[in-house]
Design a protein around this motif. Structure first.
Motif, PDB file in Angstrom:
ATOM      1  N   GLN A  21       0.808  -1.232   0.000  1.00  0.00           N
ATOM      2  CA  GLN A  21       0.000   0.000   0.000  1.00  0.00           C
ATOM      3  C   GLN A  21       0.841   1.282   0.000  1.00  0.00           C
ATOM      4  O   GLN A  21       0.384   2.321   0.449  1.00  0.00           O
ATOM      5  CB  GLN A  21      -0.933   0.021   1.220  1.00  0.00           C
ATOM      6  CG  GLN A  21      -1.987  -1.058   1.202  1.00  0.00           C
ATOM      7  CD  GLN A  21      -2.906  -0.973   2.402  1.00  0.00           C
ATOM      8  OE1 GLN A  21      -2.557  -0.400   3.442  1.00  0.00           O
ATOM      9  NE2 GLN A  21      -4.105  -1.539   2.278  1.00  0.00           N
TER      10      GLN A  21
ATOM     11  N   ARG B 147       2.924   1.951   1.919  1.00  0.00           N
ATOM     12  CA  ARG B 147       3.171   2.260   3.330  1.00  0.00           C
ATOM     13  C   ARG B 147       4.452   1.589   3.804  1.00  0.00           C
ATOM     14  O   ARG B 147       5.356   2.249   4.304  1.00  0.00           O
ATOM     15  CB  ARG B 147       1.983   1.820   4.190  1.00  0.00           C
ATOM     16  CG  ARG B 147       0.710   2.598   3.938  1.00  0.00           C
ATOM     17  CD  ARG B 147      -0.503   1.865   4.499  1.00  0.00           C
ATOM     18  NE  ARG B 147      -0.364   1.597   5.917  1.00  0.00           N
ATOM     19  CZ  ARG B 147      -1.013   0.599   6.550  1.00  0.00           C
ATOM     20  NH1 ARG B 147      -1.821  -0.207   5.867  1.00  0.00           N
ATOM     21  NH2 ARG B 147      -0.836   0.418   7.854  1.00  0.00           N
TER      22      ARG B 147
ATOM     23  N   TRP C 137       9.179   2.916   5.947  1.00  0.00           N
ATOM     24  CA  TRP C 137       7.793   3.118   6.380  1.00  0.00           C
ATOM     25  C   TRP C 137       7.386   4.522   5.966  1.00  0.00           C
ATOM     26  O   TRP C 137       7.905   5.505   6.478  1.00  0.00           O
ATOM     27  CB  TRP C 137       7.682   2.934   7.888  1.00  0.00           C
ATOM     28  CG  TRP C 137       6.272   3.074   8.432  1.00  0.00           C
ATOM     29  CD1 TRP C 137       5.115   3.095   7.736  1.00  0.00           C
ATOM     30  CD2 TRP C 137       5.918   3.218   9.813  1.00  0.00           C
ATOM     31  NE1 TRP C 137       4.044   3.231   8.563  1.00  0.00           N
ATOM     32  CE2 TRP C 137       4.499   3.308   9.854  1.00  0.00           C
ATOM     33  CE3 TRP C 137       6.636   3.258  11.011  1.00  0.00           C
ATOM     34  CZ2 TRP C 137       3.812   3.460  11.057  1.00  0.00           C
ATOM     35  CZ3 TRP C 137       5.948   3.412  12.204  1.00  0.00           C
ATOM     36  CH2 TRP C 137       4.542   3.509  12.233  1.00  0.00           C
TER      37      TRP C 137
ATOM     38  N   LEU D 168       5.126   6.974   6.525  1.00  0.00           N
ATOM     39  CA  LEU D 168       4.100   7.337   7.496  1.00  0.00           C
ATOM     40  C   LEU D 168       3.075   8.298   6.924  1.00  0.00           C
ATOM     41  O   LEU D 168       1.947   8.389   7.427  1.00  0.00           O
ATOM     42  CB  LEU D 168       4.753   7.961   8.744  1.00  0.00           C
ATOM     43  CG  LEU D 168       5.417   6.984   9.712  1.00  0.00           C
ATOM     44  CD1 LEU D 168       6.877   6.792   9.338  1.00  0.00           C
ATOM     45  CD2 LEU D 168       5.317   7.485  11.158  1.00  0.00           C
TER      46      LEU D 168
ATOM     47  N   GLN E  76       1.424   7.930   4.444  1.00  0.00           N
ATOM     48  CA  GLN E  76       0.305   7.152   3.900  1.00  0.00           C
ATOM     49  C   GLN E  76      -0.599   6.599   5.005  1.00  0.00           C
ATOM     50  O   GLN E  76      -1.606   5.954   4.707  1.00  0.00           O
ATOM     51  CB  GLN E  76       0.849   6.004   3.050  1.00  0.00           C
ATOM     52  CG  GLN E  76       1.658   6.447   1.852  1.00  0.00           C
ATOM     53  CD  GLN E  76       0.883   7.363   0.939  1.00  0.00           C
ATOM     54  OE1 GLN E  76      -0.187   7.008   0.429  1.00  0.00           O
ATOM     55  NE2 GLN E  76       1.402   8.570   0.730  1.00  0.00           N
ATOM     56  N   GLU E  77      -0.213   6.842   6.234  1.00  0.00           N
ATOM     57  CA  GLU E  77      -1.043   6.415   7.359  1.00  0.00           C
ATOM     58  C   GLU E  77      -2.120   7.472   7.635  1.00  0.00           C
ATOM     59  O   GLU E  77      -1.860   8.677   7.560  1.00  0.00           O
ATOM     60  CB  GLU E  77      -0.178   6.212   8.607  1.00  0.00           C
ATOM     61  CG  GLU E  77       0.942   5.194   8.451  1.00  0.00           C
ATOM     62  CD  GLU E  77       0.427   3.772   8.335  1.00  0.00           C
ATOM     63  OE1 GLU E  77      -0.784   3.544   8.546  1.00  0.00           O
ATOM     64  OE2 GLU E  77       1.237   2.869   8.014  1.00  0.00           O
ATOM     65  N   LYS E  78      -3.314   6.997   7.973  1.00  0.00           N
ATOM     66  CA  LYS E  78      -4.440   7.915   8.167  1.00  0.00           C
ATOM     67  C   LYS E  78      -4.187   8.902   9.295  1.00  0.00           C
ATOM     68  O   LYS E  78      -4.585  10.068   9.222  1.00  0.00           O
ATOM     69  CB  LYS E  78      -5.713   7.109   8.438  1.00  0.00           C
ATOM     70  CG  LYS E  78      -6.192   6.312   7.230  1.00  0.00           C
ATOM     71  CD  LYS E  78      -7.485   5.570   7.532  1.00  0.00           C
ATOM     72  CE  LYS E  78      -7.954   4.796   6.302  1.00  0.00           C
ATOM     73  NZ  LYS E  78      -9.203   4.041   6.566  1.00  0.00           N
TER      74      LYS E  78
ATOM     75  N   GLN F   3      -2.105  11.555   7.754  1.00  0.00           N
ATOM     76  CA  GLN F   3      -2.820  12.306   6.719  1.00  0.00           C
ATOM     77  C   GLN F   3      -3.800  13.313   7.301  1.00  0.00           C
ATOM     78  O   GLN F   3      -4.202  14.257   6.617  1.00  0.00           O
ATOM     79  CB  GLN F   3      -3.542  11.330   5.786  1.00  0.00           C
ATOM     80  CG  GLN F   3      -2.586  10.509   4.930  1.00  0.00           C
ATOM     81  CD  GLN F   3      -3.293   9.505   4.039  1.00  0.00           C
ATOM     82  OE1 GLN F   3      -4.443   9.134   4.297  1.00  0.00           O
ATOM     83  NE2 GLN F   3      -2.605   9.051   2.996  1.00  0.00           N
TER      84      GLN F   3
END
Length: 1003
Positions: free
Chosen positions: A586, A588, A619, A621, A623-625, A628
């Motif tokens: 993903q 991520r 990693w 980060l 792309q982490e909700k 974001q």
């Protein structure tokens, strides 16, 4: 009636066909997402070669066939876009391809999107290196990449540039990185043999380069296995782009002068020299006040009325020029790029100069939907002149500082002054005469080619086969005339050296991509391949003497007595299996790995093969909700890698026990062992660890890349002592270890971004700590003034410590030991101690870019600190009377001790020397901290409204200054602070500062 109707119908049909076949006009504007116009964007009718490009305002107008439906718009660093044709003006916005999710980076054996990177890679774009006043691309890298040290030892045009990535990684093997051009490992460095300094990369035109990727850690570089220990520099040359053929003309002229000059170290004039010499002769009891003038008249030309400036005679303001022309274009099946160039640079010293002629061609053909052919050839021919350096009597810089001002270059009648009385045989030569009568020339040809076929076996499986070659020829011709100089005693002598390097490689790769999980969230990219490389060297040498009494005939064929006629050859080869795997979840989490097994003919039969690998993880980060949700963060990534790679840069036959011929006896040929060899000899092994962070915040207005690394090198190639009864004193094996660790920071700031004005600031910083961990039996290795001692830096200086001047006697003083409690005036009684290092503690660059409407100003300051520079020749021109028959420098005149009680910096001046004050000590060591205005460029982009009526798509005028200003911390630093990696002066040609004006035209 019926026939009339038929005629009418046919005419109507013909008119309709003509009407439908007429071209129609399409116009529009191409911008980025911020609404800013994009100049030079390609606009192409899909499936044809009909196209144009946008002007500087992003506008275009194009006649297209009436049946055309779609336009394809593309631009460098932007995603291509297809758009339907309309009769109304089009407004087309392109999306950047350089954002963190889509930017493609050139890596080992391919390309990868930036989010998938787990390694430490820096990229340098074409705009950062083209049209620079440098003879080779390695010079343009100074300050461009954190952790990359690029240092010149000489300002001679075409001279070698020394590169170190993350420190010095070896004691006896090379510490230079591997250079790869269009996928082909190439020869680099100085392959000349009687030219003082040359550079194989000087045959490559920097204007032919599209991008440079610098691979620094295991994840990035270990796929190159046994040659990646010192990093890898990947060069990608320019390729064609589909669309209307674009022409580009770049032309530049300028002038070179000396970049750094310390007036305290200028040569003395006649009055100053004779005052100093008078004092020295009396102090040495070689003359009395009553007869000292007669002594100086008889020996040094005192009173002859001559006061000649030798430094002015051998230096000059020199010209600079380059012209480059390229054409690029194609369609959706075939693209091409053609270029040609000419570069000329005259050195700031007489008898130095450089000319290069270049050509390049690149073709890409999509033969079918599955099969693509591509080929690139770059060729360069260099004609270079370089004088002698160091202590050679023919070195013009040495002559400028050593020759007495009472001698002059020309006689009263205007002819060259050589021979008695000023220049009898066996003394320093007249450099002006030598430059006109002698010849020192290098002709160098470089030809590099890469030919590749890509076949899609399946939509996600590709096979690539690549053949590459790197061909270099060097012809060196030196001629020493029979009238004056090095050739006088031999009635003239000549040398002709020929060197040929042919390196070729063959690579076959399978590339498999697979997407898993329902949403294709898990992506795998697997590479596997085989590579073979072979490199061959051939050398021939001719020397002859006894030339005709003319300076016109200069080749050895006309000489009376052949001295040397020999030829030799050598070769080496590599055979490798390689593989890599990238796993992306993903965008991520990314995990990467590589493995390579190398075999090399350079190593012993018991250890010929080695395994090299890497593992990396990152990693994203951003792309982490939970990240974001933070609007201020555009990118946040952490990454780490570890692995192994090797260093194979040693002699081709070091491992092999060999016999050599030439041990002749009684006029019969004889042979004897000449190398003991070592069947267990193998690679130096580098184990680099890297952890880094990439951050962009506040709409990308603050950008940070930071890395910490620790690379340990084991199995160092060192010489272990042997019993003399073996016939050899040492044997080379894998014994020691070394460590380099440090941090690298690259900070970018967009300080102002307005409609008419931008200000961008970037700073890069690198700090490296080098330490030798182990040597053979942990014994010291003494190398001149350097001490290789476990626990210390590789370039630790090992010298007697200067304690000043005795105020009462004017004697030189040194500390007896490292405690610095007691002093002595006996140089031999002072102990040597480690005193700092020639390696900088840190270095980097500060870059500013200002844009105001059509004007832009770029400025780069390069800085370097924490090292010491040794003046290796100071003992002659600042040695308190040593070499009294040579001229001295101003500091010797102004800072010397004269009378009891003087607190002087330099000892009492005594002709022929004062108690070995001229010998190596920290007196001749200087702090090497400096800041240099490496580049400043003022550009003006001509508006499109002016260019369009003239038929040009873009025009840019610029004025550039290079090395214009140099600040040094130590005001006593005699020479340019940039003195190569080892920071030692050698009376080389001054590094130049350059001012140029140029024009870039697109049409």
């Amino acid at each position: 009636m019926r026939s009339k109707c038929m005629i009418f119908f046919m005419c109507l049909l013909a008119f309709f066909q003509q009407a439908t076949a007429q071209d129609k006009n399409v116009s529009g504007t191409v911008t980025n997402k911020n609404g800013e116009p994009l100049a030079n964007a390609n606009v192409l009718v899909k499936g044809t070669r009909v196209g144009t490009s946008t002007d500087v305002d992003g506008k275009f107008s194009l006649l297209v066939p009436n049946n055309a439906k779609t336009l394809v718009i593309s631009s460098v660093n932007f995603k291509s876009r297809e758009i339907g044709i309309s009769t109304t003006p089009l407004s087309i916005q392109l999306e950047s391809s350089t954002d963190d999710l889509s930017e493609v980076v050139v890596v080992a054996y391919g390309t990868i999107k930036k989010p998938e990177l787990t390694g430490a890679i820096n990229t340098v774009k074409a705009a950062d290196i083209e049209n620079r006043p440098f003879t080779s691309v390695d010079k343009a890298l100074q300050g461009a990449v954190p952790g990359l040290q690029s240092a010149a030892a000489s300002g001679a045009p075409g001279a070698i540039q020394q590169i170190r990535l993350r420190g010095i990684g070896s004691i006896n093997a090379s510490s230079e990185p591997l250079w790869v051009i269009d996928g082909i490992p190439v020869n680099s460095g100085d392959a000349s043999r009687i030219t003082t300094s040359a550079n194989l990369l000087s045959t490559l035109n920097p204007n032919d380069i599209e991008s440079i990727s610098v691979l620094k850690d295991a994840s990035a570089a270990s796929l190159y296995g046994s040659r990646a220990a010192n990093g890898v520099i990947l060069i990608t040359t320019k390729k064609g782009k589909s669309g209307k053929t674009k022409f580009r003309l770049d032309t530049e002229i300028g002038q070179n002068d000396i970049a750094y000059y310390n007036n305290r170290y200028r040569p003395l004039n006649a009055s100053e020299y004779f005052e100093l010499t008078r004092e020295g002769l009396i102090n040495a009891n070689l003359a009395t006040p009553a007869n000292v003038n007669q002594v100086m008249t008889a020996n040094f030309g005192f009173g002859n009325g001559v006061d000649f400036d030798w430094l002015n005679a051998v230096t000059r303001k020199a010209n600079q020029q380059q012209v480059n022309l390229s054409a690029s274009g194609g369609n959706d099946r075939t693209t091409f790029n053609l270029s040609g160039g000419y570069f000329r640079q005259d050195g700031v010293s007489i008898a130095s100069g450089f000319k290069r002629y270049n050509g390049a061609i690149s073709l890409v053909n999509k033969a079918t939907d599955k099969l693509t052919f591509s080929g690139t050839i770059t060729a360069g021919f260099v004609n270079q002149e370089a004088p002698l350096t160091g202590g050679a009597f023919g070195n013009p810089i040495l002559n400028a500082y050593f020759l007495l001002p009472s001698k002059q270059a020309y006689k009263e009648d205007g002819s060259l002054n050589y021979g008695a009385p000023d220049f009898p045989n066996g003394v320093i030569y007249n450099p002006v005469a030598v430059s006109k009568l002698d010849k020192r020339n290098l002709k160098q040809l470089g030809l590099r080619g890469s030919f590749q076929a890509d076949y899609k076996i399946l939509p996600n499986l590709k096979f690539t086969s690549r053949f590459g070659m790197d061909y270099n020829v060097l012809e060196e011709n030196n001629y020493n005339n029979p009238f004056h100089g090095d050739g006088q005693t031999a009635n003239g002598r000549g040398f002709s050296f020929y060197t040929r390097l042919f390196n070729y490689s063959f690579t076959n790769l399978l590339d498999y991509q697979l997407a898993l999980l329902p949403e294709k969230d898990l992506k795998l990219n697997l590479q596997a391949g085989y590579e073979a490389q072979d490199s061959r060297t051939f050398q021939s040498n001719i020397q002859a003497q006894g030339f005709p009494a003319t300076s016109v005939l200069t080749l050895p064929v006309v000489a009376a007595t052949p001295i040397v006629a020999s030829a030799t050859g050598s070769d080496y080869s590599f055979a490798s299996a390689l593989s890599s795997l990238n796993i992306n979840f993903q965008d991520r989490f990314v995990v990467s790995g590589s493995f390579r097994r190398d075999g090399s003919s350079r190593f012993g039969i018991n250890n010929r093969y080695g395994n090299f690998w890497s593992a990396g993880i990152s990693w994203n980060l951003d792309q982490e909700k939970f990240i974001q949700q933070i609007d201020a963060i555009q990118q946040l990534k952490i990454r780490a890698s570890y692995g192994t790679n090797g260093n194979a840069s040693i002699g081709n036959y070091d491992w092999q026990p060999t016999y050599g011929f030439g041990f002749n006896y009684n006029q019969q040929p004889g042979s004897a062992p000449n190398n003991i060899g070592n069947l267990d000899l193998t690679w130096e092994l580098n184990k680099p660890f890297n952890v880094g962070i990439d951050l962009a915040i506040f709409n990308n207005r603050v950008r940070l890349n930071a890395d910490y690394y620790n690379r340990k090198t084991t199995n160092l190639l060192l010489d272990a002592p042997l019993s003399r009864s073996s016939g050899f004193g040492t044997i080379r094996g894998n014994f020691g270890s070394m460590e380099n660790k440090g941090i690298e920071i690259n900070l970018g700031l967009t300080l102002i971004k307005a409609k008419s004005f931008d200000w961008d600031l970037s700073i890069n910083y690198a700090l490296n700590q080098n330490k030798i961990l182990e040597t053979v039996n942990n014994q010291d290795i003494l190398a001149g003034v350097f001490m290789r001692r476990p626990g210390y830096d590789f370039q630790s200086l090992y010298l007697r410590v200067w304690a000043g001047v005795d105020p009462q006697t004017g004697d030189p003083l040194w500390y007896t030991d490292g405690t610095r409690k007691e002093t002595t005036n006996n140089w031999n009684q002072a102990q040597r101690v480690i005193y700092g290092s020639a390696t900088p503690r840190y270095f980097g660059a500060v870059n500013n870019r200002f844009r105001f409407k059509n004007f832009s100003l770029d400025a780069q300051f390069y800085y370097n600190a924490g090292n010491y520079v040794q003046d290796t020749w100071a003992g002659f021109y600042m040695g308190s009377g040593n070499g009294g028959g040579f001229n001295k420098i101003l500091r010797q005149y102004t800072d010397r001790w004269k009378n009891p009680g003087d607190n002087a910096a330099l000892p009492k001046y005594i002709y022929n020397g004062n108690k070995l004050a001229q010998n190596a000590s920290t007196l001749y060591i200087y702090k090497g901290d400096y800041i240099r205005l490496r580049d400043i460029t003022l550009n003006y982009q001509v508006p499109g409204t002016v260019l369009k009526p003239l038929g040009f798509s873009n025009a840019n005028f610029y004025v550039r200054g290079t090395n214009l200003f140099t600040w040094v911390r130590d005001k006593n630093l005699p020479w340019d602070p940039e003195q190569g990696i080892n920071s030692q002066t050698n009376l080389n040609i001054f590094i130049p500062k350059t001012i140029t004006v140029g024009l870039n035209l697109g049409f």
